[in-house]
Design a protein around this motif. Structure first.
Motif, mmCIF file in Angstrom:
data_model
loop_
_atom_site.group_PDB
_atom_site.id
_atom_site.type_symbol
_atom_site.label_atom_id
_atom_site.label_comp_id
_atom_site.label_asym_id
_atom_site.label_seq_id
_atom_site.Cartn_x
_atom_site.Cartn_y
_atom_site.Cartn_z
ATOM 1 N N VAL A 38 3.097 11.406 1.795
ATOM 2 C CA VAL A 38 4.442 10.853 1.649
ATOM 3 C C VAL A 38 4.920 10.273 2.982
ATOM 4 O O VAL A 38 5.542 9.199 3.022
ATOM 5 C CB VAL A 38 5.414 11.932 1.130
ATOM 6 C CG1 VAL A 38 6.856 11.445 1.222
ATOM 7 C CG2 VAL A 38 5.066 12.287 -0.308
ATOM 8 N N ARG A 39 4.642 10.962 4.081
ATOM 9 C CA ARG A 39 5.030 10.440 5.393
ATOM 10 C C ARG A 39 4.338 9.101 5.676
ATOM 11 O O ARG A 39 4.964 8.155 6.152
ATOM 12 C CB ARG A 39 4.680 11.448 6.492
ATOM 13 C CG ARG A 39 5.662 12.610 6.612
ATOM 14 C CD ARG A 39 5.220 13.570 7.706
ATOM 15 N NE ARG A 39 6.223 14.592 7.947
ATOM 16 C CZ ARG A 39 7.202 14.484 8.829
ATOM 17 N NH1 ARG A 39 7.296 13.389 9.568
ATOM 18 N NH2 ARG A 39 8.083 15.447 8.991
ATOM 19 N N VAL A 40 3.058 9.051 5.383
ATOM 20 C CA VAL A 40 2.331 7.791 5.588
ATOM 21 C C VAL A 40 2.921 6.694 4.713
ATOM 22 O O VAL A 40 3.140 5.556 5.166
ATOM 23 C CB VAL A 40 0.831 7.980 5.294
ATOM 24 C CG1 VAL A 40 0.099 6.638 5.349
ATOM 25 C CG2 VAL A 40 0.202 8.956 6.285
ATOM 26 N N ALA A 41 3.198 7.019 3.445
ATOM 27 C CA ALA A 41 3.735 6.020 2.515
ATOM 28 C C ALA A 41 5.083 5.497 2.989
ATOM 29 O O ALA A 41 5.344 4.289 2.940
ATOM 30 C CB ALA A 41 3.855 6.618 1.117
ATOM 31 N N LEU A 42 5.976 6.391 3.437
ATOM 32 C CA LEU A 42 7.302 5.956 3.882
ATOM 33 C C LEU A 42 7.212 5.131 5.159
ATOM 34 O O LEU A 42 7.980 4.180 5.340
ATOM 35 C CB LEU A 42 8.208 7.175 4.086
ATOM 36 C CG LEU A 42 8.611 7.922 2.799
ATOM 37 C CD1 LEU A 42 9.448 9.143 3.139
ATOM 38 C CD2 LEU A 42 9.373 7.001 1.846
ATOM 39 N N CYS A 43 6.297 5.475 6.064
ATOM 40 C CA CYS A 43 6.107 4.654 7.268
ATOM 41 C C CYS A 43 5.643 3.249 6.888
ATOM 42 O O CYS A 43 6.050 2.262 7.496
ATOM 43 C CB CYS A 43 5.092 5.313 8.202
ATOM 44 S SG CYS A 43 5.714 6.764 9.082
ATOM 45 N N CYS A 44 4.775 3.158 5.880
ATOM 46 C CA CYS A 44 4.306 1.849 5.409
ATOM 47 C C CYS A 44 5.431 1.047 4.755
ATOM 48 O O CYS A 44 5.377 -0.189 4.717
ATOM 49 C CB CYS A 44 3.167 2.024 4.404
ATOM 50 S SG CYS A 44 1.649 2.689 5.103
ATOM 51 N N ALA A 45 6.449 1.741 4.233
ATOM 52 C CA ALA A 45 7.517 1.081 3.472
ATOM 53 C C ALA A 45 8.716 0.702 4.329
ATOM 54 O O ALA A 45 9.746 0.294 3.789
ATOM 55 C CB ALA A 45 7.970 1.986 2.328
ATOM 56 N N HIS A 46 8.632 0.822 5.648
ATOM 57 C CA HIS A 46 9.752 0.430 6.498
ATOM 58 C C HIS A 46 10.179 -1.003 6.196
ATOM 59 O O HIS A 46 9.342 -1.890 5.994
ATOM 60 C CB HIS A 46 9.370 0.535 7.976
ATOM 61 C CG HIS A 46 9.384 1.938 8.502
ATOM 62 N ND1 HIS A 46 8.403 2.428 9.340
ATOM 63 C CD2 HIS A 46 10.249 2.963 8.317
ATOM 64 C CE1 HIS A 46 8.673 3.685 9.643
ATOM 65 N NE2 HIS A 46 9.787 4.031 9.035
ATOM 66 N N PHE B 239 0.831 -1.208 0.000
ATOM 67 C CA PHE B 239 0.000 0.000 0.000
ATOM 68 C C PHE B 239 0.866 1.259 0.000
ATOM 69 O O PHE B 239 0.544 2.245 -0.666
ATOM 70 C CB PHE B 239 -0.935 0.009 1.207
ATOM 71 C CG PHE B 239 -1.746 1.269 1.322
ATOM 72 C CD1 PHE B 239 -2.886 1.461 0.564
ATOM 73 C CD2 PHE B 239 -1.353 2.285 2.191
ATOM 74 C CE1 PHE B 239 -3.628 2.632 0.656
ATOM 75 C CE2 PHE B 239 -2.085 3.459 2.295
ATOM 76 C CZ PHE B 239 -3.227 3.624 1.521
ATOM 77 N N GLY B 240 1.973 1.227 0.742
ATOM 78 C CA GLY B 240 2.883 2.366 0.747
ATOM 79 C C GLY B 240 3.439 2.653 -0.631
ATOM 80 O O GLY B 240 3.545 3.816 -1.055
ATOM 81 N N MET B 241 3.788 1.595 -1.380
ATOM 82 C CA MET B 241 4.282 1.781 -2.746
ATOM 83 C C MET B 241 3.182 2.366 -3.654
ATOM 84 O O MET B 241 3.428 3.245 -4.475
ATOM 85 C CB MET B 241 4.762 0.434 -3.319
ATOM 86 C CG MET B 241 5.995 -0.135 -2.632
ATOM 87 S SD MET B 241 7.492 0.849 -2.933
ATOM 88 C CE MET B 241 7.677 1.625 -1.338
ATOM 89 N N VAL B 242 1.949 1.858 -3.485
ATOM 90 C CA VAL B 242 0.835 2.378 -4.272
ATOM 91 C C VAL B 242 0.579 3.846 -3.936
ATOM 92 O O VAL B 242 0.307 4.669 -4.821
ATOM 93 C CB VAL B 242 -0.431 1.539 -4.027
ATOM 94 C CG1 VAL B 242 -1.658 2.198 -4.662
ATOM 95 C CG2 VAL B 242 -0.255 0.132 -4.589
ATOM 96 N N LEU B 243 0.687 4.189 -2.653
ATOM 97 C CA LEU B 243 0.434 5.562 -2.222
ATOM 98 C C LEU B 243 1.433 6.533 -2.867
ATOM 99 O O LEU B 243 1.067 7.651 -3.257
ATOM 100 C CB LEU B 243 0.503 5.647 -0.698
ATOM 101 C CG LEU B 243 -0.016 6.933 -0.046
ATOM 102 C CD1 LEU B 243 -1.428 7.246 -0.506
ATOM 103 C CD2 LEU B 243 0.041 6.811 1.472
#
Length: 798
Positions: A703-711, A625-629
């Motif tokens: 972007v912050r949400v996406a990067l947190c999802c991509a940890h 989901f982070g990548m999609v975001l």
């Protein structure tokens, strides 16, 4: 010489068996055996901590025949841990310590419980002053400790990390695992029953949230209860308590989580959640109405309007319809299910009356918004797991109660607009119905009469079907690859209610514009059509997040989609997001936090754990989901062609992107997003086609949400419920952990290097050659051995 009195002989024999010496202090060593019979008469235990704060003993804490290996706080006699809580032994059962660990066997020698296998031999068993039972090897290294396997209690000095949970006892006299759970998420502590949340620490009036860092563990000390982050350096949530020398935090068998302190001879409860016992799910049994008994401090139980106790002596109680012509519906998971989605005419609903609410309604989302009560009832009637509904008049929203009914409670607000209804079956319950002798004997006769007619009907239906096939040219049949298929009318005639919708040839032809449009590609984000405005993008992201949150936490079994990507997010006419393509999905039971499976999904959206053969979990979908975001923010694929002039030439993006670099190659957008985040240059990440119609703050949030999802570390990723909360603005956007995002730089370099080895494939993706690589990251050394493949080679429209 005088005679020897039998009483003194008995004492002598007991002393010989027990060794009548004081228990070992601090340590015992292998080849030690202790039996439950040793402690029937109050023997102190086989091992105490150095200052005799705790003891380890084989005891029967309730004076029954069940014995457990327990750790007990000596001053208060409180059990803080038990080993074989689900496998008690008789008083002749034994605990044996050997070089391989601890085993507990019953009188017949059958194994009931044991520690896991170790790589080295056990040298000693230690009981610490904090109440931790520890197995040590010859170098005093810890092989195993009870603190890592908590039951229903944690003590001062003990940590409860994310992924580990407390489980209640079954009852006040049964230590086996009960129905309530306390678990930690990346942002909170939750109490759950039947996978339903009924309390959150962050919502308690005594709790204070001081940070948005991701939670790592819960612990308590002499002054409070805390959720910690950053190895204990950051407090996320705290509950300040009065100072005490000794305290425990316990999940009670009733479902209430409490902190109690002990001073001298008495226990004092200093914190409890939920504070209102009526908010615990099963306090009054099935459909029992809980009312706060302010004077006594204990809840008062009764039955709601239109219901009465099935048996006043029954425990737990069950409230059933007062009208004997109705019976409660059983869940489709029940062995005596009397509900059928195919016979909804026998279903009706009894009202619970005004001013009544359900414990889970404030912690779950409605299944539907903007519908009337009749539609809400229909949703429940068509779902055999649904046992009741609550309808909110103010928002026209529908809540469903599934699988098992708990207690209901008097609403704290007189203005509560929720109305509760219980699904009932017209007629007596099959569970309480037994056919008389004549009816039982008559069944075979009826069957013998009907079976020939059924056979004739099936033969006639088969003949009709074959006749229709023979007249295909006159009935609109279609021919594909020399095979004759039935028409849509015939398919409808033989359809089975409840199965997925069948689409005829004409419907598919119309939906795809005479097969010119490929389903699962549904152009809005990457195509050359009208540009998605920023709010539309946010709505799509939020709708997708809500859908994944439902799959992960709203279903009876957790569903991991395994292939989250833009192609699998379909859009309604009004851009309402629908998650599709569950061909790769996996189910997790309530006992599972993750599972091992072969690699599946789509290149570019695969989480690192896929590539390292680690267990996958719902956090795998969070990464995707982070990548999609990020693609929603930029309006282009995360991996795009860069021309020699420096602009982005993603043929499917529909827009250009400026880069300071020159030369032809590949730009890995997640790496670029990380770099722009570090520099605070968020507008450079937005789709340039928006042309100033979005602010830096708006882009920063996503972007912050996406990067947190991509940890890289799955435990650092928020769950999808938290993602929804961040996107809705209810909680602040998380703070990306750079040390867990450095792997994106490695990915970016590898993409750039691989792009020089093979040309762009003319589609919307690159096909890269295989490479083997080992890198050192925040989670240690990762070993990769895989090939980059296009979407269609791993997963694609089906």
């Amino acid at each position: 010489m005088g005679s020897f009195h039998p009483f003194f002989f008995t004492i002598f024999l007991s002393c010989a068996l027990v060794s009548c010496s004081n228990p070992s202090s601090g340590f015992i060593y292998p080849n030690f055996t202790s039996k439950g019979i040793h402690f029937v008469d109050g023997f102190v235990g086989f091992l105490t901590s150095v200052n005799e704060t705790f003891k380890a003993a084989m005891i029967n804490p309730f004076g029954q025949t069940n014995f457990y290996l327990c750790i007990v706080h000596m001053a208060s006699n409180a059990v803080t841990w038990s080993a074989n809580r689900d496998a008690p032994v008789s008083n002749a059962g034994a605990m044996n310590l050997s070089v391989t660990g601890i085993i507990i066997t019953d009188q017949d020698g059958s194994l009931k419980w044991s520690t896991p296998r170790f790589n080295s031999s056990v040298s000693a068993l230690q009981l610490t002053e904090t109440g931790n039972l520890v197995l040590l090897d010859q170098s005093n290294a810890t092989l195993w400790e009870s603190f890592h396997y908590p039951t229903d209690t944690i003590v001062i000095g003990q940590k409860l990390p994310v992924g580990v949970y407390l489980s209640s006892a079954a009852s006040s006299t049964d230590l086996s695992v009960g129905s309530y759970w306390l678990s930690l998420t990346s942002s909170d502590a939750l109490l759950q029953w039947q996978n339903l949340t009924y309390w959150k620490l962050s919502m308690d009036t005594n709790a204070y949230k001081t940070s948005t860092y991701p939670v790592e563990y819960m612990a308590m000390n002499q002054t409070g209860l805390y959720l910690f982050s950053n190895n204990g350096a950051v407090v996320v949530i705290e509950v300040n308590l009065s100072v005490s020398d000794f305290g425990i935090a316990k999940l009670d068998y009733s479902g209430q989580f409490s902190v109690s302190s002990f001073s001298g001879t008495d226990w004092e409860q200093v914190f409890a959640g939920p504070g209102d016992k009526c908010q615990t799910p099963f306090v009054c049994g099935t459909l029992g109405l809980c009312t706060d008994g302010a004077a006594s401090g204990n809840p008062l139980c009764s039955c709601p309007l239109n219901f009465h106790y099935s048996s006043p002596s029954q425990n737990p109680t069950v409230c059933v319809p007062s009208d004997g012509s109705y019976s409660l519906s059983n869940s489709c998971n029940s062995s005596n299910n009397n509900n059928s989605t195919g016979n909804s005419s026998s279903v009706t609903y009894l009202s619970l009356g005004y001013g009544i609410d359900y414990f889970a309604n404030d912690f779950t989302s409605p299944v539907k918004y903007g519908i009337n009560l009749s539609v809400c009832e229909d949703l429940c009637s068509q779902n055999c797991s649904c046992l009741g509904i609550f309808y909110d008049n103010s928002s026209d929203s529908c809540y469903v109660l599934e699988n098992q009914l708990g207690s209901v409670m008097s609403s704290a607000s007189n203005n509560n607009d929720r109305l509760g209804f219980v699904k009932v079956i017209v007629g007596p319950s099959p569970a309480n119905f037994a056919p008389n002798k004549d009816e039982a004997l008559g069944f075979p006769i009826v069957a013998l009469v009907l079976l020939p007619f059924i056979g004739l009907f099936l033969l006639a239906a088969l003949g009709f079907f074959l006749w229709r096939r023979s007249t295909s040219s006159k009935t609109g049949k279609i021919h594909l690859n020399s095979q004759t298929l039935p028409s849509s009318e015939e398919l409808d005639a033989f359809s089975i209610p409840g199965l997925p919708v069948k689409f005829g040839y004409a419907e598919l032809e119309a939906a795809t514009d005479n097969f010119k449009t490929m389903i699962g590609s549904d152009r809005s984000l990457f195509g050359n059509g009208p540009v998605l405005e920023w709010q539309e993008r946010v709505d799509i992201a939020l709708g997708t997040a809500r859908g994944l949150a439902y799959l992960h936490s709203g279903c009876q079994q957790k569903i991991i989609h395994c292939d989250v990507k833009p192609e699998n997010i379909l859009l309604h006419d009004h851009f309402q997001a629908k998650i599709s393509d569950f061909g790769l999905s996996k189910l997790l039971s309530s006992e599972q936090s993750g599972l091992f499976t072969t690699m599946r999904g789509t290149r570019g959206y695969l989480a690192p754990e896929w590539l390292t053969s680690s267990a996958i979990s719902d956090k795998t979908d969070v990464y995707s989901f982070g990548m999609v975001l990020l693609e929603i923010v930029s309006g282009r694929k995360n991996c795009s062609l860069r021309t020699r002039s420096g602009s982005m030439n993603d043929e499917s993006s529909g827009g250009g992107y400026s880069s300071s670099s020159s030369g032809q190659g590949v730009v890995y957008f997640p790496m670029f997003a990380l770099e722009m985040h570090e520099q605070g240059r968020y507008l450079e990440l937005a789709d340039p086609r928006l042309d100033g119609r979005v602010t830096s703050e708006d882009v920063e949030k996503l972007v912050r949400v996406a990067l947190c999802c991509a940890h890289e570390d799955p435990t650092l990723r928020p769950n999808m419920v938290s993602v929804v909360s961040m996107l809705e603005g209810e909680t602040p956007s998380g703070e990306p952990r750079l040390e867990s995002l450095n792997f994106l730089r490695f990915y970016g370099r590898r993409f750039a290097e691989a792009s020089t080895a093979e040309e762009y494939n003319g589609q919307d993706e690159f096909v890269f050659p295989q490479f083997n690589q080992s890198i050192t990251s925040s989670r240690g050394t990762l070993h990769f051995n895989f090939s980059y493949m296009s979407s269609q080679q791993v997963s694609g429209p089906r």
